[in-house]
Write an enzyme that holds these catalytic residues in place. Structure first.
Site, mmCIF file in Angstrom:
data_model
loop_
_atom_site.group_PDB
_atom_site.id
_atom_site.type_symbol
_atom_site.label_atom_id
_atom_site.label_comp_id
_atom_site.label_asym_id
_atom_site.label_seq_id
_atom_site.Cartn_x
_atom_site.Cartn_y
_atom_site.Cartn_z
ATOM 1 N NE ARG A 105 46.253 44.454 34.521
ATOM 2 C CZ ARG A 105 46.579 44.845 33.644
ATOM 3 N NH1 ARG A 105 46.193 46.498 33.519
ATOM 4 N NH2 ARG A 105 47.373 44.593 32.638
ATOM 5 C CG ASN B 160 40.204 45.642 27.006
ATOM 6 O OD1 ASN B 160 40.108 44.754 26.506
ATOM 7 N ND2 ASN B 160 41.282 45.506 27.830
ATOM 8 C CB CYS C 79 41.626 47.386 20.749
ATOM 9 S SG CYS C 79 42.995 46.884 21.340
ATOM 10 C CG ASP C 80 45.501 51.543 23.298
ATOM 11 O OD1 ASP C 80 44.843 49.829 23.530
ATOM 12 O OD2 ASP C 80 46.171 51.857 24.288
ATOM 13 C CG HIS D 112 43.185 42.542 22.795
ATOM 14 N ND1 HIS D 112 43.076 42.413 24.421
ATOM 15 C CD2 HIS D 112 43.647 43.478 22.567
ATOM 16 C CE1 HIS D 112 43.343 43.682 25.011
ATOM 17 N NE2 HIS D 112 43.347 44.500 23.421
ATOM 18 C CE1 TYR E 98 46.940 41.658 25.285
ATOM 19 C CE2 TYR E 98 46.729 43.780 23.024
ATOM 20 C CZ TYR E 98 47.370 43.071 24.822
ATOM 21 O OH TYR E 98 46.450 43.896 25.831
ATOM 22 N NE ARG F 252 51.224 46.643 32.541
ATOM 23 C CZ ARG F 252 52.460 48.081 32.161
ATOM 24 N NH1 ARG F 252 53.212 47.714 32.711
ATOM 25 N NH2 ARG F 252 51.592 49.235 31.646
HETATM 26 C C1 G6P Z 1 46.627 47.490 25.855
HETATM 27 C C2 G6P Z 1 45.290 47.070 25.181
HETATM 28 C C3 G6P Z 1 44.752 47.666 26.124
HETATM 29 C C4 G6P Z 1 44.878 46.751 27.294
HETATM 30 C C5 G6P Z 1 46.519 47.578 27.940
HETATM 31 C C6 G6P Z 1 46.753 47.688 28.870
HETATM 32 O O1 G6P Z 1 46.780 49.082 24.677
HETATM 33 O O2 G6P Z 1 44.873 47.324 23.883
HETATM 34 O O3 G6P Z 1 42.976 46.861 25.722
HETATM 35 O O4 G6P Z 1 43.318 47.246 28.702
HETATM 36 O O5 G6P Z 1 47.056 47.156 27.123
HETATM 37 O O6 G6P Z 1 47.920 47.887 29.992
HETATM 38 P P1 G6P Z 1 47.942 48.124 30.654
HETATM 39 O O7 G6P Z 1 49.504 49.228 30.622
HETATM 40 O O8 G6P Z 1 47.199 48.439 31.886
HETATM 41 O O9 G6P Z 1 48.181 46.692 31.155
HETATM 42 MN MN MN Z 2 42.990 46.646 23.911
#
Ligand code: G6P
Ligand code: MN
Length: 439
Positions: free
Chosen positions: A93, A147, A169-170, A199, A262, A282
């Site tokens: 990542r 993802n 997705c959250d 997203h 997003y 990030r």
């Molecule tokens: C949101 C998205 C997820 C993603 C996450 C990443 O919650 O819906 O799909 O994986 O953000 O979060 P992070 O804290 O790992 O940057």
């Molecule tokens: Mn997501």
């Protein structure tokens, strides 16, 4: 009541305690007989397994916890398979984010070239998981949290169309919780409407139970000094606060709907590239933050052999995934944001697109609730984005360099074919051993 077996693929992830705690909280609705963790990361799998064993025991649950690196074995007799895989881990990542930024492009986990690279590493794996699930546990439901979700959903739609799969997705839920707090309402007292892709979408209406439209009021608050009221759902780091505050920037230009967080990457790629720290992204924040603290806490508890008297600060962050499992298990027809194959839901877009909108979930899976005609501008944005997603899947499965180049050219964060080629070559170079060969 039936007792359930749940398998978590990617079980060593630092997100696992959050999901397991949600399973515990909802044990009345979905009594858990056995939890199976599967992961390729042996060391952290062992740690997570030992930690969860202690957690269940000390909290008075009889749930059996097992763990294995063998995926096929982890699917035997299971009822639910939750996937939260990250092929290449946070280290890849980091590369996705930094390589993109080095080339002056948005460096992000799921959007832009980073999302493309993440997808190229993951598409074949999600297809294998789905096929294995169908063969080994044909009645089980695969609930994907992995993802880049829309591209994986497209891969599964194409390759295993009749699988029992959900993609969730959250992000929308977290944004809705924040919007509800901003309006001074409880989330459950509001009815949201949304169209888009995962997203990539827009809230088109927010009504209270009296049918009063509140979108205008929310827009006024977001455009004022007050701004968004944030809620604690794992999105309180500075980078997330900045992402939420950019909803306002989107509204300034296109005030009719509330953009999903997003959209900042697609509306304002140059601003994002300029603002982001190119050396500490990030992924670095997550490695130094959540990943470190979760594993440290697990280690302390495993060493002590008990949670009693120990700090146990990990919250239940997995409610989203567990609520959907409950909707399937109890055939509730509950209302959720769903990712489904269009099939006429968005009346003026192709049937074979995976879309995101509100729908219901029951024992047969997810279906969209309402037909929507998408206004021209949004339709064009979605069509380009979806074509990027489709071409990414085709590039990966066919090993096509040309399709990969077309995909990146269509991505709204990439300004030209020259840039698309430059970033594609850099990503291929940075992903040796992960990408399929592209000819
Ligand atoms: C949101 C998205 C997820 C993603 C996450 C990443 O919650 O819906 O799909 O994986 O953000 O979060 P992070 O804290 O790992 O940057
Ligand atoms: Mn997501």
């Amino acid at each position: 009541m039936k007792n359930y077996i749940v398998t978590i693929v990617g079980g060593a992830s630092s997100y696992t305690p959050g999901i397991v705690k949600s399973l515990m909280n909802k044990n009345k609705e979905i009594p858990l007989k056995k939890l199976i963790l599967q992961d390729v990361d042996k060391e952290n799998l062992e740690l997570m397994g030992q930690y969860l064993k202690i957690l269940f025991k000390d909290k008075g649950y009889t749930t059996e916890v097992t763990w294995t690196t063998d995926r096929e074995k982890s699917f035997e007799n299971t009822d639910f398979i939750f996937t939260q895989i990250r092929t290449g881990g946070l280290e890849m990542r980091e590369k996705d984010e930094k390589i993109s930024l080095q080339h002056g492009l948005v460096g992000q986990e799921t959007c832009g070239p980073g999302g493309f690279a993440f997808a190229m590493r993951t598409i074949k794996e999600i297809i294998e998981i789905t096929k294995d699930a169908k063969r080994i546990a044909p009645k089980a439901w695969v609930i994907n949290y992995s993802n880049p979700l829309p591209i994986l959903a497209e891969a599964v739609r194409r390759e295993v169309p009749d699988s029992n799969s959900l993609f969730i997705c959250d992000m929308p839920i977290v944004q809705e919780l924040a919007m509800a707090a901003t309006l001074g309402y409880k989330h459950e007292d509001l009815i949201f409407e949304y169209f888009g892709l995962n997203h990539f979408g827009w809230y088109t209406s927010i009504k209270n139970k009296n049918g009063e439209e509140l979108l205008g009021k929310l827009r006024d608050i977001l455009l004022s000094e007050k701004g968004m009221t944030m809620v604690d759902f794992g999105h309180l780091d500075n980078s997330w606060i900045s992402t939420f505050s950019n909803i306002k920037e989107g509204l300034k230009v296109f005030p009719e709907y509330i953009p999903l967080t997003y959209m900042q990457y697609y509306y304002f790629p140059e601003r994002i590239v300029k603002k982001y720290n190119h050396n500490y992204t990030r992924a670095n924040e997550v490695m130094d933050g959540r990943r470190k603290s979760v594993y440290e806490e697990c280690s302390r508890i495993v060493e002590a052999g008990t949670i009693l008297g120990m700090k146990d600060s990990m919250d239940a962050h997995g409610d989203f995934i567990v609520n959907q499992a409950i909707a399937i298990a109890h055939n509730t027809k509950g209302r959720f944001m769903v990712n489904v194959v269009n099939n006429g839901t968005f009346t003026n877009l192709d049937d074979d697109m995976v879309i995101e909108t509100f729908g219901t979930i029951d024992a047969n899976g997810a279906i969209a609730s309402k037909k929507i005609e998408i206004p021209k501008f949004y339709k064009a944005l979605m069509y380009a984005q979806n074509t990027f997603e489709k071409l990414t899947v085709e590039a990966c499965l066919e090993g096509s360099y040309n399709k990969a180049l077309q995909a990146l050219t269509l991505n709204p964060t990439v300004p030209s074919v020259d840039k698309a080629k430059e970033i594609l070559d850099a990503l291929i170079d940075g992903n040796k051993g992960y990408f399929p060969t592209l000819n």
